[in-house]
Write a protein that holds these residues in place. Structure first.
Motif, PDB file in Angstrom:
ATOM      1  N   ALA A 166      34.386 -77.468  80.383  1.00  0.00           N
ATOM      2  CA  ALA A 166      32.895 -77.589  80.347  1.00  0.00           C
ATOM      3  C   ALA A 166      32.449 -79.096  80.085  1.00  0.00           C
ATOM      4  CB  ALA A 166      32.183 -76.592  79.502  1.00  0.00           C
ATOM      5  N   ALA A 167      33.195 -79.653  78.612  1.00  0.00           N
ATOM      6  CA  ALA A 167      32.688 -80.999  78.387  1.00  0.00           C
ATOM      7  C   ALA A 167      33.098 -81.893  79.548  1.00  0.00           C
ATOM      8  CB  ALA A 167      33.611 -81.249  77.373  1.00  0.00           C
ATOM      9  N   ASN A 168      34.214 -81.865  80.087  1.00  0.00           N
ATOM     10  CA  ASN A 168      34.472 -82.802  81.335  1.00  0.00           C
ATOM     11  C   ASN A 168      33.488 -82.666  82.603  1.00  0.00           C
ATOM     12  OD1 ASN A 168      36.685 -83.738  80.127  1.00  0.00           O
ATOM     13  ND2 ASN A 168      38.346 -82.324  80.814  1.00  0.00           N
ATOM     14  N   ALA A 169      33.076 -81.567  82.795  1.00  0.00           N
ATOM     15  CA  ALA A 169      32.320 -81.178  83.836  1.00  0.00           C
ATOM     16  C   ALA A 169      30.979 -81.773  83.502  1.00  0.00           C
ATOM     17  CB  ALA A 169      31.865 -79.612  84.318  1.00  0.00           C
ATOM     18  N   ILE A 170      30.414 -81.554  82.571  1.00  0.00           N
ATOM     19  CA  ILE A 170      29.165 -81.962  81.863  1.00  0.00           C
ATOM     20  C   ILE A 170      29.132 -83.738  81.969  1.00  0.00           C
ATOM     21  CG2 ILE A 170      27.513 -82.162  79.998  1.00  0.00           C
ATOM     22  CD1 ILE A 170      28.309 -79.456  79.285  1.00  0.00           C
ATOM     23  N   ALA A 171      30.153 -84.316  81.265  1.00  0.00           N
ATOM     24  CA  ALA A 171      30.291 -85.447  81.379  1.00  0.00           C
ATOM     25  C   ALA A 171      30.540 -86.224  82.656  1.00  0.00           C
ATOM     26  CB  ALA A 171      31.419 -86.122  80.534  1.00  0.00           C
ATOM     27  N   ARG A 172      30.971 -85.538  83.617  1.00  0.00           N
ATOM     28  CA  ARG A 172      31.232 -86.110  84.887  1.00  0.00           C
ATOM     29  C   ARG A 172      30.028 -85.957  85.826  1.00  0.00           C
ATOM     30  NH1 ARG A 172      34.782 -83.155  86.081  1.00  0.00           N
ATOM     31  NH2 ARG A 172      33.711 -81.673  87.319  1.00  0.00           N
ATOM     32  N   GLU A 173      29.050 -84.801  85.673  1.00  0.00           N
ATOM     33  CA  GLU A 173      27.950 -84.498  86.564  1.00  0.00           C
ATOM     34  C   GLU A 173      26.693 -85.029  85.919  1.00  0.00           C
ATOM     35  OE1 GLU A 173      27.973 -80.652  87.833  1.00  0.00           O
ATOM     36  OE2 GLU A 173      30.361 -80.498  87.916  1.00  0.00           O
ATOM     37  N   ILE A 174      26.520 -85.212  84.614  1.00  0.00           N
ATOM     38  CA  ILE A 174      25.372 -85.454  84.086  1.00  0.00           C
ATOM     39  C   ILE A 174      25.319 -86.980  83.430  1.00  0.00           C
ATOM     40  CG2 ILE A 174      23.319 -84.546  82.699  1.00  0.00           C
ATOM     41  CD1 ILE A 174      24.313 -82.660  84.817  1.00  0.00           C
ATOM     42  N   PRO A 175      24.746 -87.795  84.059  1.00  0.00           N
ATOM     43  CA  PRO A 175      24.935 -89.324  83.380  1.00  0.00           C
ATOM     44  C   PRO A 175      24.127 -89.212  82.414  1.00  0.00           C
ATOM     45  CG  PRO A 175      24.540 -89.440  85.825  1.00  0.00           C
ATOM     46  CD  PRO A 175      24.279 -88.036  85.629  1.00  0.00           C
TER      47      PRO A 175
END
Length: 334
Positions: free
Chosen positions: A119-128
């Motif tokens: 989740a942390a990786n996906a959020i960091a990648r998708e939400i500038p």
């Protein structure tokens, strides 16, 4: 394979589809299991294929709820955001896309460390610009809760309720299954001393579906699937392989704000819940307001446009009604 955004079209192997079927069987068993549910993530691949399928469908529900929050002009605080039972981070990603990451710090809570990392990786990648907090967040400005009630024992429910009572705004989305939706309605009652329900409720009186004479009812609604659900091979295979009707996306939800920060709803609106029973020339609607839940009849000739929308499943669910002897004489979508 590189990780992808929730719901992104991706190539799944036969083994992937078999694993998804296995996971779904586990999800369906969960409400009948005693004690804590075991971790159903066997690998990082499990998280990826879940996020692109079941997770995407959950995101469609979140989009519907967040759009309703925006449409009704509900103020969404900045500050800390706690995603309780984060899973793959679908709720947080949908929330930040809807209301922005500026002046917000996201905290993730989940029993699975693998899910937290995904989740942390996906959020960091998708939400500038998204900021992730690592410190405990016991009194969040915004609490997001998504599809957890089937997996919590009594201690888990108590811990979640304690956190909800300390939040400024709670956005809670669950499945539309009867047992789960009624459980959420019950928990709503336990939060009324600190929180005022804003959606789908039009009041802060006792929940009408919990009345003794309404045991067969539950407060559920329907989210529109994303367009790609009907245009891509990915979703056709999903529907066929797992025997899931993509047209139906029921959910239960609750949006509540700290009572000291809001004014209780005072309008005379009613909420359409469940599925209207549409027959030739007439329909039966299950509606809720501060007086409770009741069935009201609508004749097609009373409002042909709204009657047609009921048949299509696109009718507005927040309404002003004029009624006489159990029959709707005037209906105004709000």
């Amino acid at each position: 394979m590189d990780e992808q955004a929730s719901g992104a079209v991706m190539d799944l192997t036969q083994a992937d589809w078999e694993r998804l079927a296995e996971m779904r069987a586990g999800f369906l068993r969960a409400p009948d299991m005693e004690g804590a549910v075991v971790d159903y993530w066997h690998s990082r691949r499990d998280l990826l294929i879940y996020d692109a399928t079941f997770g995407a469908r959950i995101e469609w529900k979140w989009r519907a709820v967040l759009a309703e929050i925006a449409r009704r002009g509900i103020d969404v605080p900045t500050g800390s955001v706690l995603d309780w039972g984060a899973g793959t981070g679908v709720a947080t990603r949908a929330f930040l896309r809807a209301f922005g990451a500026a002046d917000r710090r996201v905290h993730l809570f989940d029993r699975s460390q693998a899910a937290l990392e995904f989740a942390a990786n996906a959020i960091a990648r998708e939400i500038p610009g998204a900021k992730l907090g690592t410190d405990p967040c016991n009194a969040p400005d915004v609490l997001l809760v998504s599809h957890v009630l089937d997996e919590l024992d009594s201690d888990g429910v108590a811990a979640l309720l304690a956190t909800a009572r300390r939040a400024r705004l709670v956005i809670w989305v669950e499945s539309g299954a009867k047992a789960c939706a009624r459980k959420l309605s019950t928990l709503r009652e336990h939060m009324l001393d600190e929180l005022t329900p804003l959606l789908p409720c039009t009041h802060r009186a006792a929940c009408g579906v919990l009345a003794e004479d309404r045991a067969g009812d539950w407060c559920h609604h329907f989210a529109p699937p994303a367009a790609e659900a009907f245009t891509t091979k990915h979703w056709r295979t999903f529907s066929h392989t797992l025997s899931i009707d993509l047209r139906s996306l029921p959910y239960a939800y609750l949006v509540a704000r700290r009572t000291s920060e809001c004014t209780a709803p005072t309008n005379a609106a009613v909420r359409l819940i469940g599925t209207a029973r549409v027959e030739k020339g007439r329909a039966r609607l299950l509606v809720c307001d501060a007086s409770g839940v009741r069935e009201s009849r609508l004749l097609e000739r009373t409002d042909k446009a709204y009657f047609k929308a009921l048949g299509k499943g696109t009718a507005e669910r927040l309404l002003a009604l004029e009624e006489a002897e159990g029959r709707i004489t005037r209906i105004v979508p709000l």
